[in-house]
Structures are given as C-alpha cells and as structure tokens.
Design a protein around this motif. Sequence first.
Motif, mmCIF file in Angstrom:
data_model
loop_
_atom_site.group_PDB
_atom_site.id
_atom_site.type_symbol
_atom_site.label_atom_id
_atom_site.label_comp_id
_atom_site.label_asym_id
_atom_site.label_seq_id
_atom_site.Cartn_x
_atom_site.Cartn_y
_atom_site.Cartn_z
ATOM 1 N N ASN A 209 0.857 -1.208 0.005
ATOM 2 C CA ASN A 209 -0.026 -0.019 0.062
ATOM 3 C C ASN A 209 0.808 1.063 -0.096
ATOM 4 O O ASN A 209 1.939 1.292 0.881
ATOM 5 C CB ASN A 209 -0.774 0.088 1.231
ATOM 6 N N GLY A 210 0.480 2.316 -0.629
ATOM 7 C CA GLY A 210 1.089 3.520 -0.639
ATOM 8 C C GLY A 210 0.938 4.404 0.548
ATOM 9 O O GLY A 210 -0.113 3.804 1.542
ATOM 10 N N PHE A 211 1.583 5.372 1.090
ATOM 11 C CA PHE A 211 1.596 6.126 2.082
ATOM 12 C C PHE A 211 1.558 7.419 1.876
ATOM 13 O O PHE A 211 2.467 7.871 0.909
ATOM 14 C CB PHE A 211 2.621 5.705 3.353
ATOM 15 N N SER A 212 1.185 8.267 2.843
ATOM 16 C CA SER A 212 1.434 9.768 2.809
ATOM 17 C C SER A 212 1.874 10.160 4.213
ATOM 18 O O SER A 212 1.123 9.784 5.026
ATOM 19 C CB SER A 212 0.231 10.563 2.395
ATOM 20 N N VAL A 257 -9.090 2.525 4.076
ATOM 21 C CA VAL A 257 -8.196 3.680 4.462
ATOM 22 C C VAL A 257 -7.525 3.488 5.957
ATOM 23 O O VAL A 257 -8.559 3.233 6.906
ATOM 24 C CB VAL A 257 -8.615 5.121 4.340
ATOM 25 N N VAL A 258 -6.541 3.634 6.443
ATOM 26 C CA VAL A 258 -5.850 3.872 7.757
ATOM 27 C C VAL A 258 -5.409 5.249 7.893
ATOM 28 O O VAL A 258 -4.744 5.825 7.092
ATOM 29 C CB VAL A 258 -5.164 2.710 8.120
ATOM 30 N N GLY A 259 -5.609 5.843 8.973
ATOM 31 C CA GLY A 259 -4.883 7.219 9.355
ATOM 32 C C GLY A 259 -4.525 7.105 10.661
ATOM 33 O O GLY A 259 -5.176 6.704 11.809
ATOM 34 N N VAL A 278 1.885 23.674 18.714
ATOM 35 C CA VAL A 278 1.714 22.058 18.781
ATOM 36 C C VAL A 278 2.050 21.409 17.401
ATOM 37 O O VAL A 278 1.651 21.904 16.345
ATOM 38 C CB VAL A 278 0.018 21.545 19.268
ATOM 39 N N GLY A 279 2.916 20.550 17.353
ATOM 40 C CA GLY A 279 3.359 19.830 16.148
ATOM 41 C C GLY A 279 2.812 18.591 16.033
ATOM 42 O O GLY A 279 2.994 17.648 17.355
ATOM 43 N N PHE A 280 1.969 17.880 15.090
ATOM 44 C CA PHE A 280 1.765 16.536 15.430
ATOM 45 C C PHE A 280 1.870 15.769 13.688
ATOM 46 O O PHE A 280 1.964 16.581 12.552
ATOM 47 C CB PHE A 280 0.219 16.061 15.592
ATOM 48 N N THR A 281 2.130 14.560 13.499
ATOM 49 C CA THR A 281 2.399 13.833 12.203
ATOM 50 C C THR A 281 1.107 13.104 12.100
ATOM 51 O O THR A 281 0.290 12.927 12.782
ATOM 52 C CB THR A 281 3.533 12.723 12.693
ATOM 53 N N VAL A 282 0.835 12.851 10.714
ATOM 54 C CA VAL A 282 -0.337 12.154 10.170
ATOM 55 C C VAL A 282 0.312 11.269 9.336
ATOM 56 O O VAL A 282 1.031 11.473 8.327
ATOM 57 C CB VAL A 282 -1.315 12.919 9.365
ATOM 58 N N ASP A 283 -0.181 9.972 9.331
ATOM 59 C CA ASP A 283 0.259 8.585 8.564
ATOM 60 C C ASP A 283 -0.940 8.172 7.712
ATOM 61 O O ASP A 283 -1.967 7.856 8.339
ATOM 62 C CB ASP A 283 1.083 7.694 9.167
ATOM 63 N N VAL A 284 -1.104 8.453 6.410
ATOM 64 C CA VAL A 284 -2.393 7.750 5.966
ATOM 65 C C VAL A 284 -1.974 6.769 4.772
ATOM 66 O O VAL A 284 -0.861 6.915 3.949
ATOM 67 C CB VAL A 284 -3.050 9.172 4.931
ATOM 68 N N GLU A 290 -5.286 6.861 -5.408
ATOM 69 C CA GLU A 290 -6.465 8.064 -5.665
ATOM 70 C C GLU A 290 -7.283 8.164 -4.352
ATOM 71 O O GLU A 290 -7.613 9.010 -3.788
ATOM 72 C CB GLU A 290 -7.436 7.652 -6.865
ATOM 73 N N LEU A 291 -7.758 6.990 -3.775
ATOM 74 C CA LEU A 291 -8.216 7.024 -2.447
ATOM 75 C C LEU A 291 -7.482 7.397 -1.274
ATOM 76 O O LEU A 291 -7.960 8.415 -0.645
ATOM 77 C CB LEU A 291 -8.407 5.600 -2.064
ATOM 78 N N ARG A 292 -6.125 7.315 -1.238
ATOM 79 C CA ARG A 292 -5.321 7.977 -0.188
ATOM 80 C C ARG A 292 -5.169 9.481 -0.490
ATOM 81 O O ARG A 292 -5.464 10.086 0.370
ATOM 82 C CB ARG A 292 -3.954 7.357 -0.449
ATOM 83 N N THR A 293 -4.967 9.927 -1.954
ATOM 84 C CA THR A 293 -4.807 11.343 -2.062
ATOM 85 C C THR A 293 -6.105 12.029 -1.682
ATOM 86 O O THR A 293 -6.118 13.225 -1.342
ATOM 87 C CB THR A 293 -4.304 11.709 -3.583
ATOM 88 N N ARG A 294 -7.316 11.119 -1.670
ATOM 89 C CA ARG A 294 -8.544 12.106 -1.621
ATOM 90 C C ARG A 294 -8.873 12.136 -0.050
ATOM 91 O O ARG A 294 -9.052 13.117 0.407
ATOM 92 C CB ARG A 294 -9.687 11.084 -2.256
#
Length: 408
Positions: A209-212, A257-259, A278-284, A290-294
Amino acid sequence: MLDPGRIMQRCDALARHSELPGGLTRVFLSREARAATDLVLGWMREAGMEAKLDAIGNAQARYEGARAGLPCLMMGSHLDTVRDAGKYDGMLGVITAIECVQALNAAGKRLPFAIEIVGFGDEEGVRFGTTLLGSRAVAGIFDQGTLHAKDASGKSMREALVEFGLDPNRISALARKKQDVVAYAELHIEQGPVLEAEGLAVGVVTAINGFSRLRATLRGVAGHAGTVPMKLRRDALTAAAECVLAVERIAKGHPDVVGTVGRIEVKPGAINVIPGEVGFTVDVRAPQDELRTRSVASIRAEIESVCKKRDVRGEIETLQEFGSTACSPWLMDQMENAVKRQGLPVRRLPSGAGHDGMALRAITDICMLFVRCKGGISHSPLESITEADAAAGAKVLFDFIEHFRLPA
Ligand code: HGY
Ligand code: MN
Ligand code: MN
C-alpha cells in the motif's frame, strides 16, 4: 543445511543493540546501528560473501554466481527499528537471506546469477522523518535535499553521516543500474492478522500500500492557565485534539483507508501554560493512490477549517509520499511455486505496511514473502514468531532461490 535456531538466535543478538533499556530502539546512524551492522557484516562474511558498509550505512554483501560479474538477485530488508520495537520487523528478512546463502556456500553451490543481500540502514524513518533512505540510495532515487533534514537534537542527516564515518557525497554513487539487478525478493513478517487467522505460516505479497506522511504545526497564543478566560483563548492543543479526531473520523470513512497520528509535541509543555504551539504527524495509507490522496485532501481541509474556527494558524507539510507498489506476476508465480514445493498452502495478500521494495521497484521487479507473526502484532515488543515459522520462511526462500529463473 538451513538452521532456523540460528535465525532466531541472531534476531535475539541484534535486539541487544538498542538505545532503550529493557526494549528495542535502534535508529539510523546511531551507535547501536553501528554495532548491529558490524554484526551483520560478520555473518555475511561467514556465509562466504564479500561484505561492506556502504556510503549511507547499509550493510551490502555479494555472493558471486557461476562466473564473476553476473547480474544479481537482490534480497534483504532493514536493520533499523521503530521506538520500542519488535525484533523481527526487518531483521528476519536480512538474517534469513544470509542463512540461505550460508547453505548455498556450505554446499559449494554457485547459481547462474549472483546474490546480493542488503541490510538497509533506514527504512522506518524514525530519526529524520523520511523513510526508505537506504533503499532509495541503492535504487538511485535518494533525494539529496533530505541531507538537510534534522533529527530531534537539531543534527542534520549530513552531519550524522559524517559523524558515522561516511561521506554523504558518495551516496549518489550507490545507485545500481537496472541491468545489474534482475529482481528483488524480501522476506518479512506480515505485521498483520491474516496468516494467523487462516492458520498459514507464509503468504505471497501482491502489492504494498502507498503512504502519505504529513507534519502539521498549529500556532495559537500561549498564556497563563489561571487568568485567561476560556472565550479569549487561542489554544493550539485543543485545536490539535480536534484535528486528531478528524484524522480518525476521515480514515474510518472508508474500510480500506488507515490514518494515524503517531507523534505530537506541545510547546511550551507546562502544566500552567495554555499551549501556544503544537506539532503532530499524520500517516495515511490505502491500496489505491486515488483513495489515499482524496483522504489526505479531506484531512488537510479539516485541519484548515478547525484552525479558522479556533483562530489558530496552521501549517501542513508533506514529509513524504509513496505510491502503491505492485509485486510482479512472474516473481509472485515463482515464489508461489516455492511455497507449493515446500508443501505449504498458498495465500496471496497485500501489505498494509511499507517496505524497501517500494524504493527498489524504481530499478527492478519485486516480490515479498510474508511470515506469520503472533496476533499480527508489530511495531511493539510483543512482536513474535515461532521457530517453526522461521524455518518455513527460510525453506521457501531457499527453494525460491534454488529454482529462480531469469525472465524469458
Ligand atoms: O511504516 C511502515 O509501514 C514501515 O514499517 N516502515
Ligand atoms: Mn516497520
Ligand atoms: Mn519492516
């Protein structure tokens, strides 16, 4: 002869190189990484391979084929870990590949191709935020800009490489040519529950799976916790809290989708001060890009709307994105035939976790073999496998190597 007991012992031995007392944390270019890589280089040499530390801190080794200079079947995985990790994520793939070459060498076997094994120095991206550093260097897609990335202490990757005794200017020379690498095969624990739920020891991976990976910084106004009325506050942490729940809600909106918000830092971080920053990370992640970028676009929009509503300033940076990566049918078929020859049931499945094969796909076709892990647990000290499953994985990987045929 393959020795699964030695595979398990070597995973235990590597786990002892950790910065975390009583647990396992080993990050890129650390003292512990040096000790672990030295151990692996010694095992590679014991297996009859030419082994060396490369310019980005990977352990690289080669076992020549029937004649010198042949293109190689590349295998391996990563030697770095997440924080408070398990001892099989990454390490099992490197150690099992070495075990297979050791058995070939003991039998005096040389194949119509060379074998190379790489213990990648950074796949998790814990220290500098961006992942797959070692495999991207080997695949020739290393972004020189990441040399400026800084770790939590403010040290740049360039400085850390020099301190480790490496020359960052030689990283680009690590890039392998397509014609040098016939295929990449990686054994890895599944890090999920499917194989265990179906009573299977191994599985053939279809795609990764791809990731952002994003980083959001929210800036409000710090203030005295005792004097600022609630209606006058611009609290960065309550805004971030609303964003964290939005990530969860958006990811829950689609079954594939997982976030995850894995890390959050609050400044100034005192009990009697309203958080100003505040700083935080997000992993999607998702199987389809296309589903991930949306999903990422929805998360970005939600963060912006929360910031507007709460009158805080928001900045969102994309740390890294990688598209979904397919394993090649001709390699999946050969891995599946090895599973069958070893008398095991065949199961194909996707990988929710990212792997070095995503980077290697830039220069060669890839395949992966999953090994069952208890409860599907990973990125946790509870990560565990049985020696019997380590043996099954090694036998299938060895069979795959022995019967490996170059594409017609
Ligand atoms: O995050 C991942 O999927 C991998 O463990 N680096
Ligand atoms: Mn991992
Ligand atoms: Mn891994």
